[in-house]
Structures are given as C-alpha cells and as structure tokens.
Design an enzyme around this catalytic site. Sequence first.
Site, PDB file in Angstrom:
ATOM      1  N   GLU A  67      44.774  20.110  75.270  1.00  0.00           N
ATOM      2  CA  GLU A  67      45.555  20.491  76.444  1.00  0.00           C
ATOM      3  C   GLU A  67      44.663  20.923  77.606  1.00  0.00           C
ATOM      4  O   GLU A  67      44.975  20.649  78.768  1.00  0.00           O
ATOM      5  CB  GLU A  67      46.543  21.598  76.084  1.00  0.00           C
ATOM      6  CG  GLU A  67      47.690  21.137  75.185  1.00  0.00           C
ATOM      7  CD  GLU A  67      47.295  20.916  73.735  1.00  0.00           C
ATOM      8  OE1 GLU A  67      46.184  21.332  73.349  1.00  0.00           O
ATOM      9  OE2 GLU A  67      48.091  20.323  72.991  1.00  0.00           O
ATOM     10  N   HIS A 136      57.013  26.273  68.600  1.00  0.00           N
ATOM     11  CA  HIS A 136      57.843  25.183  69.116  1.00  0.00           C
ATOM     12  C   HIS A 136      59.083  25.684  69.858  1.00  0.00           C
ATOM     13  O   HIS A 136      59.966  24.892  70.167  1.00  0.00           O
ATOM     14  CB  HIS A 136      58.303  24.273  67.970  1.00  0.00           C
ATOM     15  CG  HIS A 136      57.203  23.482  67.326  1.00  0.00           C
ATOM     16  ND1 HIS A 136      56.332  24.029  66.418  1.00  0.00           N
ATOM     17  CD2 HIS A 136      56.836  22.182  67.447  1.00  0.00           C
ATOM     18  CE1 HIS A 136      55.482  23.099  66.007  1.00  0.00           C
ATOM     19  NE2 HIS A 136      55.756  21.973  66.620  1.00  0.00           N
TER      20      HIS A 136
HETATM   21  C1  LIG Z   1      47.439  22.803  70.423  1.00  0.00           C
HETATM   22  C2  LIG Z   1      48.412  21.820  69.888  1.00  0.00           C
HETATM   23  N1  LIG Z   1      48.741  20.751  70.637  1.00  0.00           N
HETATM   24  C3  LIG Z   1      49.648  19.856  70.198  1.00  0.00           C
HETATM   25  C4  LIG Z   1      50.241  20.010  68.988  1.00  0.00           C
HETATM   26  C5  LIG Z   1      51.277  19.009  68.520  1.00  0.00           C
HETATM   27  N2  LIG Z   1      50.793  18.251  67.397  1.00  0.00           N
HETATM   28  C6  LIG Z   1      51.103  18.606  66.133  1.00  0.00           C
HETATM   29  S1  LIG Z   1      50.339  17.668  65.018  1.00  0.00           S
HETATM   30  C7  LIG Z   1      49.584  16.736  66.189  1.00  0.00           C
HETATM   31  C8  LIG Z   1      48.663  15.635  65.785  1.00  0.00           C
HETATM   32  C9  LIG Z   1      47.537  16.123  64.940  1.00  0.00           C
HETATM   33  O1  LIG Z   1      46.763  15.073  64.499  1.00  0.00           O
HETATM   34  P1  LIG Z   1      45.545  15.278  63.512  1.00  0.00           P
HETATM   35  O2  LIG Z   1      44.654  16.353  64.005  1.00  0.00           O
HETATM   36  O3  LIG Z   1      44.942  13.950  63.297  1.00  0.00           O
HETATM   37  O4  LIG Z   1      46.212  15.818  62.166  1.00  0.00           O
HETATM   38  P2  LIG Z   1      47.280  15.066  61.238  1.00  0.00           P
HETATM   39  O5  LIG Z   1      48.631  15.419  61.775  1.00  0.00           O
HETATM   40  O6  LIG Z   1      46.997  13.624  61.273  1.00  0.00           O
HETATM   41  O7  LIG Z   1      47.092  15.657  59.890  1.00  0.00           O
HETATM   42  C10 LIG Z   1      49.952  17.175  67.456  1.00  0.00           C
HETATM   43  C11 LIG Z   1      49.533  16.559  68.719  1.00  0.00           C
HETATM   44  C12 LIG Z   1      49.877  21.145  68.229  1.00  0.00           C
HETATM   45  N3  LIG Z   1      50.431  21.389  67.040  1.00  0.00           N
HETATM   46  N4  LIG Z   1      48.968  22.027  68.695  1.00  0.00           N
END
Ligand SMILES: Cc1ncc(C[n+]2csc(CCOP(=O)(O)OP(=O)(O)O)c2C)c(N)n1
Lengths: 343, 374
Positions: A67, A136
Amino acid sequence: MTTQTTGTSTLTLGKSINRGLHHALADDDKVLVMGEDVGKLGGVFRVTDGLQQEFGPERVLDSPLAESGIVGTAVGLAYRGFRPVVEIQFDGFVYPAFDQIVSQVAKLRYRTQGRVSMPLTIRIPFGGGIGSPEHHSESPEAYFAHTAGLRVVSPSNPQDAHVMIRQAIACDDPVVYFEPKRRYHEKGEVDEGVDLGALPLGAAQVVVAGSDVTLVTYGPLVKTALDVAAAAADEGVSVEVIDLRSLSPIDFAPVEASVRKTGRVVITHEAGQFAGLGAEIAASLTERCFYHLEQPPVRITGFDIPYPPSKLEQHHLPDLDRILDGVDRVMERTNSLSGGAAC
Amino acid sequence: MSREDVLTAADTASSEPIQLVAPDGTRRRHAEFDAMLADVNDDVVADLYVDMVAVRRIDTEATHLQRQGELALWPPLLGQEAAQVGSARALREDDFVFTSYRENGVAYCRGVDLEDMLTVWRGNASSGWDPYGINMATPQIIIGAQTLHATGYAMGVKLDGGDQAAVAYFGDGAITQGDVNEALGFAASYQAPVVFFCQNNHWAISEPVDLQSRVPIAQRAEGFGIPHLRIDGNDILAALAATRIALERARSGGGPTFIEAVTYRMGPHTTADDPTRYRDQAELDEWKEKDPLTRIEEYLHTRGMAVDGFREAAQHRADDVAEKLRRGITTMADPEWAAVFENVYAEDHSWLNRQREQYGRYQNLFGSDAGGEA
Ligand SMILES: Cc1ncc(C[n+]2csc(CCOP(=O)(O)OP(=O)(O)O)c2C)c(N)n1
Ligand SMILES: [Mg+2]
C-alpha cells in the site's frame, strides 16, 4: 473514447462508482486506476470490473502488493501530471500507506507553496456489518479528517456515489473517498448525465425533513438513519436526517440551521466515539448554536475498542434500536440512561 | 559436512528448485540435503505422509463447514501441505513461529487444539489459541507484518543467549511489502536467528507471482546478504531438509536464512474467491500432476512399503481430525456481549468502563443481562 451519457438507470452503489470511474477514465486520459486486484478480477468488490478490459492494463493497473508503494508511486505519477485513483482493498490495509498519505499527499501543496498539486483519489471500502475477520470492517475516517491537506468524503447512496467519485477525481486536492462497503449492493436511481456542478462535493444534505430531532450521520448509517426516522415517526417524533457526505470539510450550515429549528441533535457513526467525527460536530454545534440546544448533543457510535470479531459486531455497530434510544434521550423520554446517574 | 559446504553448494538460487522426490516418486540425490535427512527412514516418511493427509482433511472439512454456514470464511491451503508440514516438522517445540492466515498445516504440526483453529474463521474471537501454548503466534492478516515480529523475536533470543530460532511464514505477494524488506534488512544487520519461509504459491489473490518479482523470489535475499534456498515446495523431504539447514545455521550463530518453497495454491484464495475469473484451468491441471501427497505414496511404494497400511493409518487420523473439528464447531459457545469490552487494556480505563456500564444499561432495556455484570 467517449462515454455515452445515458439517462437514468437503476444501479447498485458499487456499480455506480464503477460507472463514475468509467466516465473519469474516458474523459481524461491522465486518469489512472491502481490497486491490488483491480485489473482482471475487477477488485475484490468488483468496483473496477471491466475497466482494465476497456481501458487497458496501462491505465488500470494491478499493483504489486504494497500500500505504501501504491500511494507513494501515485504521488510520483501526480508530480508527472497524472490523476491516479488508487484503491485500498480494505479499510484496515490503509495503514502501511498512512505515512505517504499524511506526510506526502496531504502536505505537498503546502510544502511547495502551491506549486505541486496532488489530485489523488484514495478509494477505501470501509465500515462493518459484513461478518469479516479483523482489519476488514474498520472506520478510520477520523485519522484522515484530522489531517490537514486532505479532503474526506463518504457517499451513502448510488447517485451520490457516482457523482462524488467523479467530483473527487476532478478535484485538485487529494480526496479520501470512503465507500460504505455493506451498502455496495443497495440499488438506486442514478442519473449519469447530471450536472456535476449542481451539488458540490463538500455539501451536506437534508435527506429527510423533520422538526423535533436532528440526526446527523454519513456513509453506511444513512440508510439506518432513514429507518430511524420512519420508526420515530410511528412514535410521533419527527426526525430530520442529515447526510454529511463530506467529513472534511464539514458543511455545517445545514446542520446548524436544522439544530436551530429542532434544538435536539443525535450524531451517529460506526467509528469509535473518542476524538471522532461526532466530537467535532457536537463541539462545533455547541459553539455555533448553544442557546438553541434544548439538550446536550448525544453520540451513538461504535465503542472505543479494536473492531470486534464478527459474532459480536452487532453490539458494536449502532443500529435502529440504539439510535432510537439516543433519540429518546434528547427527547427526554424513557431511555437506557434515565432513572440513574447518566454521567 | 561443514556449514560452509552447505552454504556454497546448496545456497545458490538456481531457477530449478531443489527436489528430492519427483512427482512420480523418484528419489533424487542431493548430497547436502540428504545429509540432513540421515534419520529420516521410511517410517518417518510414512508419518509425514499421514500428517499431510490429516492436514488436507482439515482443509476440506473446514471448507465444507464454511459452505454449511458454520464458518464465515476459510483460506484453503490445498496443495501446500508438503511445504507446511515439512518445514514445521523440522522445528523444535521451543522455536517460535509467526505465520499468515494460511498456515493451518503448520498450526496442526505445532499441536493446536483443532477447534481453536476454527475460532477466528467462525468469528467467535479474533484469534483462537494461546501463542505461548504452542509457541506460535496467531494468524496474521496484515500481509508481511509477521516477518518483522519473527525478526524481533529472534533478536530477543540472541540477546538472551538462547539457541531457539524464530520462523516467519509468508507468501509470494508479501515479498513486495515494505515490512518484509525491512525484516530482511534487520535480520541481516543483527544476524538474527530467524528463518524466512516464503511459500510461493504463484498467486496473491488474482495477482500472479511475476507481478511481485522479476527474479526467483529467493534471489531477493541475496541483496540483503542472507543465504537462500529455493526448493520444490511440493516435496516434503526438500522442505524438511531445507528448514533443518536453516535452523542449524540459526542455532549456531550463522544468522538468517531465506527459503523459497515453490508450490501452488490449488484452491481459491479464500472461500469468498472465484479463481476462474483470473486463472486458467490448464495451469491448475498442470499442478495437480505435482501433488505433494501422491508423490510420497509413489515413493513409499517404490520403497516396498505396504501402501494399504499407511493409507489406512492416514485415513484413521484424517477421520479423527474431521470428527474433532465437527464436534468442536458444534460445541463452540457464542461469545457474550461483555467480551466486546475485554482485553482492550491491561489496566483500568475510565472511558471504556463508562461505555461498558452504559451499554449494560442499554442491554437491560431488553431485559437481558446475559454476559454482563454491568
Ligand atoms: C496490508 C494488506 N494489504 C492487503 C491485504 C489483502 N490481502 C489478503 S491476502 C492477499 C494476497 C496475499 O498473497 P500472498 O502473500 O501470496 O499469500 P497467499 O494468500 O498466497 O498465501 C491480499 C492482497 C492484506 N491482508 N493486508
Ligand atoms: Mg501467494
């Protein structure tokens, strides 16, 4: 690319923002949409659905997952003359970008004696009531309203959402645009051809006229406030509902006019009470029309706690009954605090 | 073998991840990794297999529970069993783990009470277990934040003169976050005994991994001066061996290690996600061929183990965990309203006391005093 300005259609609040973004992208090729998952997926709430397909991945960008990166690069793009519209996926994920927003976005015009504009729009789905886990469901608007240099707005209905996103993007100041996520699916009539200058971005609006109590709110609770007005009417109490729409600045004129008429005011928001928007409204009204107040202003708000787990959120969120209890308090009718030491 | 040998031979991020068990069950030799597995005989491998089956069952059962309305949400780990079980089984009880929301396989290996795993996803509380009970922090939702916590914990271990390690689990998406990059910098500066275990499951919701990194993620560690390993994350033996290498380095004063486990998120991001909007079935089919469970079945088969025997053991354990999960959910009491105000502060807080007292009086309007002493 031009957008046909059709007449009125029935749209959800989410779709009305989507249409607003569409107009902005079509009307000004300096407008960009950026954020996590905004491209192919169309955002986790589908607010940017179809935009990448239509305007291409160079104008509707899936950002890497950071972000601070999203907002910080938007600052650079604005330096270069672009108008970025960034999406923060959920309220609770804006904090990694807080530094860029508070220290850069908000201050650049002042720092440069007006030489640099930051016409960013920062879209944030906010608020609770959707049964989600931590981070959320937050209502962080007061942090931003407290920050000089930012404009902060929150629409409550599809027509406003549509017009206000277009006004926010056109505005030369940075605008934090809080979207009431639990109202994304609410439907309403939207006139996309409406004169964008008719009602300014900063204007508050009386949405229900009344004579006994002024009920001030914004965003997701406007719908609840309309229910309150209807329920109170059944009990013979006439409630005037004001939708602030803009949280910084606050358009106090209609609020003050209403309170001069009713002498009684209830303020409600999902965010916690301490040093929240309600505090500013109560203090300002006390300064402006103290002698017209029949009762102290009452605030019905979320508690001053981290947002609770979803099985408890119905306690935290102001609802019809809690706001009616506030109406009873200012009306000096039997209420939860009557018959005992209220302070 | 000396630590230096391990470093030079195994710590180079090649684009081919290190693999000990191929998808068809063929055992590949890798001197440095094999040296870490001297004690891992066929029975141990069979136990690891049983763990993976149990973890997969937890995942499918929880997904069902979500569909049936018992859980608000669930983040499936389908496909990531080997990465999670293999790495977690390398840990000592007194190591400390910081994970994201998807590491329920790690939690299982840490010995979590199964129903505690569901609390947060049912919405009963913001976390389910006592972090000090199983030496594992509760799931972190803010992407990447836990990598700094693991680093700080490891700094504390070093200050205390302990020989424990901290392990941070995170995803491919997290690699972009400032917090993760700061964690790598701090860990390198302080030579903290921390293991960065990145599960590259190829997707961050709808964003493919190449949006986050133009080089293999493991290579990112190089610029920080952190030794790194890139492994086949669907190979449980590779995950076990790599984590043991990293832990040994941490315990012996060698500082941090970065492991990239190349795996695949075979399910949706969460039960609220629809991956058909952004990814091809062909890609999923390709990864089905690399399933972490079947390759171990094949491998044990080639070792002459009675497949029926360990399959049955796995089935028993899976049925057992599924039953415990279901029972846990049905007996889980809804929280009382007073819980809303609890644990905000350690000490008395006058403002919040007043709010609680007033809300108690409001509750009394409805003739209910459930949960409130107010
Ligand atoms: C600071 C933040 N930004 C956005 C999100 C929303 N979000 C939740 S999971 C995710 C993707 C995460 O991807 P990754 O790090 O590859 O982990 P995976 O879900 O594949 O295990 C996002 C963008 C969040 N939880 N926290
Ligand atoms: Mg991922």
